[in-house]
Motif scaffolding. Structure first.
Motif, mmCIF file in Angstrom:
data_model
loop_
_atom_site.group_PDB
_atom_site.id
_atom_site.type_symbol
_atom_site.label_atom_id
_atom_site.label_comp_id
_atom_site.label_asym_id
_atom_site.label_seq_id
_atom_site.Cartn_x
_atom_site.Cartn_y
_atom_site.Cartn_z
ATOM 1 N N SER A 138 4.172 3.991 16.032
ATOM 2 C CA SER A 138 3.153 3.097 16.530
ATOM 3 C C SER A 138 2.107 2.600 15.433
ATOM 4 O O SER A 138 1.757 3.357 14.814
ATOM 5 N N CYS A 139 1.786 1.486 15.573
ATOM 6 C CA CYS A 139 0.441 1.111 14.717
ATOM 7 C C CYS A 139 -0.415 0.436 15.549
ATOM 8 O O CYS A 139 -0.029 -0.707 16.162
ATOM 9 N N ALA A 140 -1.537 0.736 15.798
ATOM 10 C CA ALA A 140 -2.638 0.043 16.406
ATOM 11 C C ALA A 140 -3.577 -0.831 15.589
ATOM 12 O O ALA A 140 -3.978 -0.084 14.528
ATOM 13 N N ALA A 141 -3.778 -1.863 15.833
ATOM 14 C CA ALA A 141 -4.455 -2.977 15.170
ATOM 15 C C ALA A 141 -5.824 -3.112 15.904
ATOM 16 O O ALA A 141 -5.858 -3.354 17.093
ATOM 17 N N SER A 142 -6.800 -3.408 14.892
ATOM 18 C CA SER A 142 -8.122 -3.922 15.404
ATOM 19 C C SER A 142 -8.325 -5.294 14.729
ATOM 20 O O SER A 142 -7.784 -5.924 13.710
ATOM 21 N N GLY A 143 -9.160 -6.047 15.413
ATOM 22 C CA GLY A 143 -9.523 -7.471 14.667
ATOM 23 C C GLY A 143 -8.953 -8.374 15.732
ATOM 24 O O GLY A 143 -8.004 -8.549 16.363
ATOM 25 N N ARG A 144 -9.865 -9.452 15.540
ATOM 26 C CA ARG A 144 -9.480 -10.542 16.904
ATOM 27 C C ARG A 144 -8.391 -11.514 16.316
ATOM 28 O O ARG A 144 -7.811 -12.226 17.501
ATOM 29 N N THR A 145 -7.877 -11.451 15.110
ATOM 30 C CA THR A 145 -6.894 -12.555 14.879
ATOM 31 C C THR A 145 -5.330 -11.687 14.637
ATOM 32 O O THR A 145 -4.724 -12.117 14.190
ATOM 33 N N PHE A 146 -5.247 -10.522 15.356
ATOM 34 C CA PHE A 146 -4.122 -9.728 15.085
ATOM 35 C C PHE A 146 -2.721 -10.697 15.349
ATOM 36 O O PHE A 146 -1.934 -10.576 14.684
ATOM 37 N N SER A 147 -2.696 -11.430 16.382
ATOM 38 C CA SER A 147 -1.648 -12.189 16.735
ATOM 39 C C SER A 147 -1.180 -13.220 15.975
ATOM 40 O O SER A 147 -0.019 -13.662 15.971
#
Length: 123
Positions: free
Chosen positions: A21-30
């Motif tokens: 799994s890779c968890a991302a932070s940041g508002r523009t991930f998508s």
């Protein structure tokens, strides 16, 4: 900016499965394409899999094709790598990367990287 944290690595017997799994932070991930690379001891970092921003386009390295599946959940800001039929040669540190432009097989095109998660496959 995107911060990435991988998890799910460990020790598994040959023939077994793991889901990274890779968890991302940041508002523009998508808006980012995501990829998985791996680096075995004494070897260069190798492309494993990549997925575009929507999940509709995926690429796989020849060494894992047919055994791995990359997926993403934009609502959860997560990327996954399901690995099946694991072999000792899959032993490596696996890294998650984010690419703001496209799903790429080239590591230099990635803008952000996680710290990696170690996978060890015993024979």
């Amino acid at each position: 900016q995107v911060q990435l944290v991988e998890s799910g690595g460990g020790l598994v017997q040959a023939g077994g499965s793991l889901r990274l799994s890779c968890a991302a932070s940041g508002r523009t991930f998508s808006s980012y394409a995501m990829g998985w690379f791996r680096q075995a001891p004494g070897k260069e970092r190798e492309f494993v899999a990549a997925i575009n921003w929507s999940g509709g386009i995926t690429y796989y390295g020849d060494s894992v094709k047919g055994r791995c599946t990359i997926s993403r959940d934009n609502a959860k800001k997560m990327v996954y790598l399901q690995m099946n039929s694991l072999k000792p040669e899959d032993t490596a540190v696996y890294y998650c990367g984010a690419d703001r432009s496209r799903a790429s097989t080239l590591q230099y095109e990635y803008d952000y990287w996680g710290q990696g998660t170690r996978v060890t496959v015993s024979s």
